[in-house]
Structure formats: structure tokens, C-alpha cells
Design a protein around this motif. Sequence first.
Motif, PDB file in Angstrom:
ATOM      1  N   GLU A  12      52.120  40.648  40.112  1.00  0.00           N
ATOM      2  CA  GLU A  12      51.611  39.371  40.607  1.00  0.00           C
ATOM      3  C   GLU A  12      50.204  39.052  40.093  1.00  0.00           C
ATOM      4  OE1 GLU A  12      52.065  39.241  44.873  1.00  0.00           O
ATOM      5  OE2 GLU A  12      54.222  38.926  44.695  1.00  0.00           O
ATOM      6  N   LEU A  13      49.400  40.092  39.883  1.00  0.00           N
ATOM      7  CA  LEU A  13      48.051  39.862  39.362  1.00  0.00           C
ATOM      8  C   LEU A  13      48.046  39.808  37.840  1.00  0.00           C
ATOM      9  CD1 LEU A  13      46.067  42.312  41.680  1.00  0.00           C
ATOM     10  CD2 LEU A  13      46.385  39.844  41.978  1.00  0.00           C
ATOM     11  N   ASN A  14      49.205  40.045  37.223  1.00  0.00           N
ATOM     12  CA  ASN A  14      49.334  40.094  35.768  1.00  0.00           C
ATOM     13  C   ASN A  14      48.338  41.099  35.186  1.00  0.00           C
ATOM     14  OD1 ASN A  14      50.447  39.454  33.298  1.00  0.00           O
ATOM     15  ND2 ASN A  14      49.041  37.752  32.927  1.00  0.00           N
ATOM     16  N   CYS A  15      48.340  42.299  35.805  1.00  0.00           N
ATOM     17  CA  CYS A  15      47.384  43.331  35.425  1.00  0.00           C
ATOM     18  C   CYS A  15      48.048  44.700  35.512  1.00  0.00           C
ATOM     19  CB  CYS A  15      46.168  43.272  36.350  1.00  0.00           C
ATOM     20  SG  CYS A  15      44.891  44.472  35.922  1.00  0.00           S
ATOM     21  N   PRO A  16      48.607  45.211  34.412  1.00  0.00           N
ATOM     22  CA  PRO A  16      49.270  46.510  34.433  1.00  0.00           C
ATOM     23  C   PRO A  16      48.362  47.659  34.870  1.00  0.00           C
ATOM     24  CG  PRO A  16      49.754  45.341  32.395  1.00  0.00           C
ATOM     25  CD  PRO A  16      48.695  44.549  33.112  1.00  0.00           C
ATOM     26  N   ALA A  17      47.063  47.498  34.725  1.00  0.00           N
ATOM     27  CA  ALA A  17      46.115  48.553  35.082  1.00  0.00           C
ATOM     28  C   ALA A  17      45.687  48.502  36.552  1.00  0.00           C
ATOM     29  CB  ALA A  17      44.879  48.452  34.194  1.00  0.00           C
ATOM     30  N   ALA A  18      46.268  47.617  37.347  1.00  0.00           N
ATOM     31  CA  ALA A  18      45.883  47.486  38.757  1.00  0.00           C
ATOM     32  C   ALA A  18      46.105  48.798  39.504  1.00  0.00           C
ATOM     33  CB  ALA A  18      46.681  46.366  39.418  1.00  0.00           C
ATOM     34  N   GLY A  53      42.542  44.893  40.200  1.00  0.00           N
ATOM     35  CA  GLY A  53      42.517  45.114  38.765  1.00  0.00           C
ATOM     36  C   GLY A  53      42.308  43.815  38.019  1.00  0.00           C
ATOM     37  N   CYS A  54      41.719  43.889  36.832  1.00  0.00           N
ATOM     38  CA  CYS A  54      41.500  42.733  35.961  1.00  0.00           C
ATOM     39  C   CYS A  54      40.694  41.635  36.675  1.00  0.00           C
ATOM     40  CB  CYS A  54      42.821  42.179  35.442  1.00  0.00           C
ATOM     41  SG  CYS A  54      43.784  43.391  34.502  1.00  0.00           S
ATOM     42  N   GLY A  55      39.751  42.042  37.526  1.00  0.00           N
ATOM     43  CA  GLY A  55      38.906  41.071  38.224  1.00  0.00           C
ATOM     44  C   GLY A  55      39.603  40.354  39.369  1.00  0.00           C
ATOM     45  N   LYS A  56      40.767  40.828  39.798  1.00  0.00           N
ATOM     46  CA  LYS A  56      41.523  40.199  40.877  1.00  0.00           C
ATOM     47  C   LYS A  56      41.865  41.263  41.918  1.00  0.00           C
ATOM     48  CE  LYS A  56      43.785  37.458  37.356  1.00  0.00           C
ATOM     49  NZ  LYS A  56      45.054  37.286  36.653  1.00  0.00           N
ATOM     50  N   ARG A  57      42.167  40.810  43.145  1.00  0.00           N
ATOM     51  CA  ARG A  57      42.634  41.744  44.155  1.00  0.00           C
ATOM     52  C   ARG A  57      43.493  41.029  45.183  1.00  0.00           C
ATOM     53  NH1 ARG A  57      37.315  43.291  47.703  1.00  0.00           N
ATOM     54  NH2 ARG A  57      36.787  41.163  48.272  1.00  0.00           N
ATOM     55  N   ALA A  58      44.353  41.804  45.829  1.00  0.00           N
ATOM     56  CA  ALA A  58      45.271  41.259  46.829  1.00  0.00           C
ATOM     57  C   ALA A  58      45.556  42.344  47.861  1.00  0.00           C
ATOM     58  CB  ALA A  58      46.564  40.795  46.166  1.00  0.00           C
ATOM     59  N   THR A  59      46.014  41.930  49.026  1.00  0.00           N
ATOM     60  CA  THR A  59      46.381  42.854  50.099  1.00  0.00           C
ATOM     61  C   THR A  59      47.865  42.669  50.403  1.00  0.00           C
ATOM     62  OG1 THR A  59      44.172  42.606  51.037  1.00  0.00           O
ATOM     63  CG2 THR A  59      45.845  43.573  52.455  1.00  0.00           C
ATOM     64  N   ASN A  78      45.231  37.090  50.839  1.00  0.00           N
ATOM     65  CA  ASN A  78      43.824  37.137  50.460  1.00  0.00           C
ATOM     66  C   ASN A  78      43.623  37.444  48.971  1.00  0.00           C
ATOM     67  OD1 ASN A  78      43.181  36.762  53.199  1.00  0.00           O
ATOM     68  ND2 ASN A  78      43.252  38.951  53.549  1.00  0.00           N
ATOM     69  N   THR A  79      44.410  36.838  48.121  1.00  0.00           N
ATOM     70  CA  THR A  79      44.247  37.057  46.686  1.00  0.00           C
ATOM     71  C   THR A  79      42.945  36.432  46.227  1.00  0.00           C
ATOM     72  OG1 THR A  79      46.631  37.043  46.364  1.00  0.00           O
ATOM     73  CG2 THR A  79      45.282  36.707  44.419  1.00  0.00           C
ATOM     74  N   ILE A  80      42.139  37.215  45.535  1.00  0.00           N
ATOM     75  CA  ILE A  80      40.852  36.747  45.032  1.00  0.00           C
ATOM     76  C   ILE A  80      40.871  36.823  43.516  1.00  0.00           C
ATOM     77  CG2 ILE A  80      38.373  37.174  44.994  1.00  0.00           C
ATOM     78  CD1 ILE A  80      38.685  38.415  47.775  1.00  0.00           C
ATOM     79  N   GLN A  81      40.496  35.718  42.887  1.00  0.00           N
ATOM     80  CA  GLN A  81      40.494  35.695  41.423  1.00  0.00           C
ATOM     81  C   GLN A  81      39.117  35.396  40.922  1.00  0.00           C
ATOM     82  OE1 GLN A  81      43.557  33.143  39.977  1.00  0.00           O
ATOM     83  NE2 GLN A  81      45.117  34.164  41.174  1.00  0.00           N
TER      84      GLN A  81
END
Length: 81
Positions: A12-18, A53-59, A78-81
Amino acid sequence: AMHVAQRRGAFELNCPAATAELLSKEMIQSPVVVMNPRFAPPDRAEYTIGVAGCGKRATYLVVCADGGTGCVATGARNTIQ
């Protein structure tokens, strides 16, 4: 639970390194147990897991049946971009 949240968050964050971090855990017993223990669903563990990851976060809220083989992660909050 951690693996389920990390995989969903990475997608969902489009960040494989999350990466995932456990924020809380609670055991939940169904109210049906009091009424009719014979037909009660299994107890379940509810985890609140943060993924970043990648400057984004979610719960995510992840629910796992006690003694079961799988878990389900609800949508991000609470997704933060």
C-alpha cells in the motif's frame, strides 16, 4: 501478524523496504462464550502494527485466531506521506 502487516504496508505504501513495528497486542474473547460456550468462536489476538518506509507510514489492526493458521490485516489508518 508482523509479516502480514509488513507485506500489506509495503504494497500500500509502494515501498518494498517498509518495516513493521509492534505497537500493541490484546487478547479478545468473544461475548458468545458467556451465552453458549459450546458454539463460541475461537479467542483472537488483535495487534496494532505500525509500518514505515520510503518517507511514509501507516498503522494496521491485525487479527489472528488463537491457535489458527492465519491473520487478517485491516486497512491502513493514519497514513502519513
